[in-house]
Design an enzyme around this catalytic site. Structure first.
Site, short mmCIF file in Angstrom:
data_model
loop_
_atom_site.label_atom_id
_atom_site.label_comp_id
_atom_site.label_asym_id
_atom_site.label_seq_id
_atom_site.Cartn_x
_atom_site.Cartn_y
_atom_site.Cartn_z
CB ALA A 187 1.76 2.43 -1.82
CB THR A 217 6.33 -3.33 2.38
OG1 THR A 217 5.24 -2.79 3.14
CG2 THR A 217 6.26 -3.48 1.34
CG HIS A 219 10.69 -7.21 -2.83
ND1 HIS A 219 11.97 -8.10 -2.94
CD2 HIS A 219 10.05 -8.40 -3.19
CE1 HIS A 219 11.69 -9.03 -2.90
NE2 HIS A 219 10.60 -9.38 -3.46
CG PHE A 244 5.44 11.91 -2.04
CD1 PHE A 244 5.28 11.15 -3.34
CD2 PHE A 244 6.06 11.56 -0.93
CE1 PHE A 244 5.76 9.75 -3.16
CE2 PHE A 244 6.66 10.74 -1.37
CZ PHE A 244 6.67 9.44 -1.79
NE ARG A 258 6.65 9.53 10.30
CZ ARG A 258 7.74 8.87 10.19
NH1 ARG A 258 7.56 8.62 8.63
NH2 ARG A 258 8.68 9.17 10.59
C1 DLZ Z 1 2.00 -6.39 -1.73
C2 DLZ Z 1 2.20 -5.09 -0.43
C3 DLZ Z 1 2.75 -5.19 0.81
C4 DLZ Z 1 3.59 -6.20 1.26
N1 DLZ Z 1 3.01 -3.93 1.69
C5 DLZ Z 1 2.38 -2.88 1.02
C6 DLZ Z 1 2.09 -2.15 2.06
O1 DLZ Z 1 3.04 -1.66 2.96
N2 DLZ Z 1 1.59 -0.75 1.29
C7 DLZ Z 1 0.28 -0.83 0.64
O2 DLZ Z 1 0.55 0.05 0.27
N3 DLZ Z 1 0.99 -1.72 -0.89
C8 DLZ Z 1 2.04 -3.00 -0.03
N4 DLZ Z 1 1.28 -4.18 -0.93
C9 DLZ Z 1 0.53 -3.76 -2.40
C10 DLZ Z 1 1.02 -3.35 -3.76
O3 DLZ Z 1 1.69 -1.94 -2.44
C11 DLZ Z 1 0.31 -4.02 -5.01
O4 DLZ Z 1 -0.78 -3.44 -4.23
C12 DLZ Z 1 0.40 -5.24 -5.11
O5 DLZ Z 1 0.94 -5.73 -5.36
C13 DLZ Z 1 -0.14 -5.39 -6.13
O6 DLZ Z 1 0.02 -5.13 -7.33
#
Ligand code: DLZ
Length: 288
Positions: A187, A217, A219, A244, A258
């Site tokens: 994301a 995730t 932060h 979005f 969803r």
């Molecule tokens: C690192 C990370 C984590 C912990 N969780 C998600 C998530 O729940 N959904 C998502 O789309 N991406 C996650 N990412 C990856 C980060 O969006 C990003 O791709 C990495 O930190 C590399 O920049």
């Protein structure tokens, strides 16, 4: 309490029935539930607005089967295209009139599909006909290009969102070749890819798809805020509509709901919103 109007049209011949079916499908009518048994066949076609008109005292000046449209000339061209694709025998049987003004402030053309089977298409010249006094977008994606940015993270969900978006685009008339799909790692990467695509000005809209799970995730809030801000900023600064479709969920189960399981498909919804906004942008710019 009133939900809609069902008008039943008896078609005299199998040939007429088949032609009407073929033409309606070619024009992109949404199909309802038909039937086929030993007594005959039924085909249902759905339209967003129904209008049952009762007449007394004089014979109707138009065919009993009328389709109201928003872009009559485009529909005329589509009917011509459909006729050209039919066998020579059918084409000679079908008679297409010119588009002509009516005495009721509209334009109309008719096509004879079989003996005793005439179909009419019309468009009101009154911009307020059947519409609220507001600018509204059409849900037509035909002839427009769209980009989809989809995160690979949580792909089991984002793939479903992607299917939902593609379903919405194709059902709204967007050609397969007019959709560009860009896969990004997660994301976090969505905003920059969305912005590059929007700045290229090649697309009528950009659809963003991803899933952030709170439990998994780090932060979460900070990432979510930044992703939402980046997508919003790209939309505002480029003027290209952005859908979005980034889910923020507590659990995987909630995300699945969803993405088509129990609570609709947010990928479908994001794409529909972009299609509508692309149309509104065109109307506000005086293009359609
Ligand atoms: C690192 C990370 C984590 C912990 N969780 C998600 C998530 O729940 N959904 C998502 O789309 N991406 C996650 N990412 C990856 C980060 O969006 C990003 O791709 C990495 O930190 C590399 O920049």
């Amino acid at each position: 309490m009133i939900k809609g109007i069902t008008s039943v049209a008896a078609i005299a011949s199998d040939e007429g029935f088949d032609r009407l079916n073929s033409l309606f499908r070619a024009l992109g009518f949404e199909e309802g539930k038909g039937w086929n048994d030993s007594s005959g066949r039924g085909a249902a076609f759905l339209a967003p607005v129904g209008n049952l008109e009762l007449i007394t005292g004089r014979a109707p000046a138009v065919p009993g089967l009328l389709v109201e449209v928003t872009q009559l000339d485009a529909v005329y061209a589509a009917v011509q295209g459909w006729l050209a694709a039919q066998s020579a025998e059918n084409v000679s049987a079908a008679k297409l009139t010119e588009v002509a003004p009516t005495h009721w402030n509209s334009r109309l053309f008719t096509v004879d599909l079989a003996a005793g089977l005439q179909l009419g298409f019309w468009e009101s010249e009154n911009p307020l006909h059947n519409r609220p006094i507001a600018v509204e977008g059409d849900l037509s994606a035909a002839g427009k290009k769209f980009a989809i940015v989809v995160a690979r993270w949580n792909a089991v969900i984002t793939d479903r969102l992607l299917q939902g978006s593609l379903d919405a685009l194709h059902r709204s008339g967007c050609a397969k070749d007019d959709v560009e799909i860009v896969r990004v790692p997660g994301a976090w990467e969505i905003p920059s890819a969305a912005r590059t695509l929007a700045e290229s000005k090649r697309f009528a809209g950009v659809i963003t798809l991803g899933v952030l799970l709170r439990g998994e995730t780090a932060h979460y809030e900070a990432i979510y805020t930044e992703v939402a801000r980046g997508i919003g900023q790209s939309q505002q600064e480029t003027g290209i509509p952005h859908g979005f479709g980034v889910l923020t969920c507590e659990t995987l189960e909630q995300a699945l709901d969803r993405a088509g399981l129990k609570a609709g498909n947010k990928g479908f919804e994001a794409a529909i919103a972009v299609i509508e906004m692309a149309s509104i942008q065109g109307k506000l710019a005086g293009k359609n």
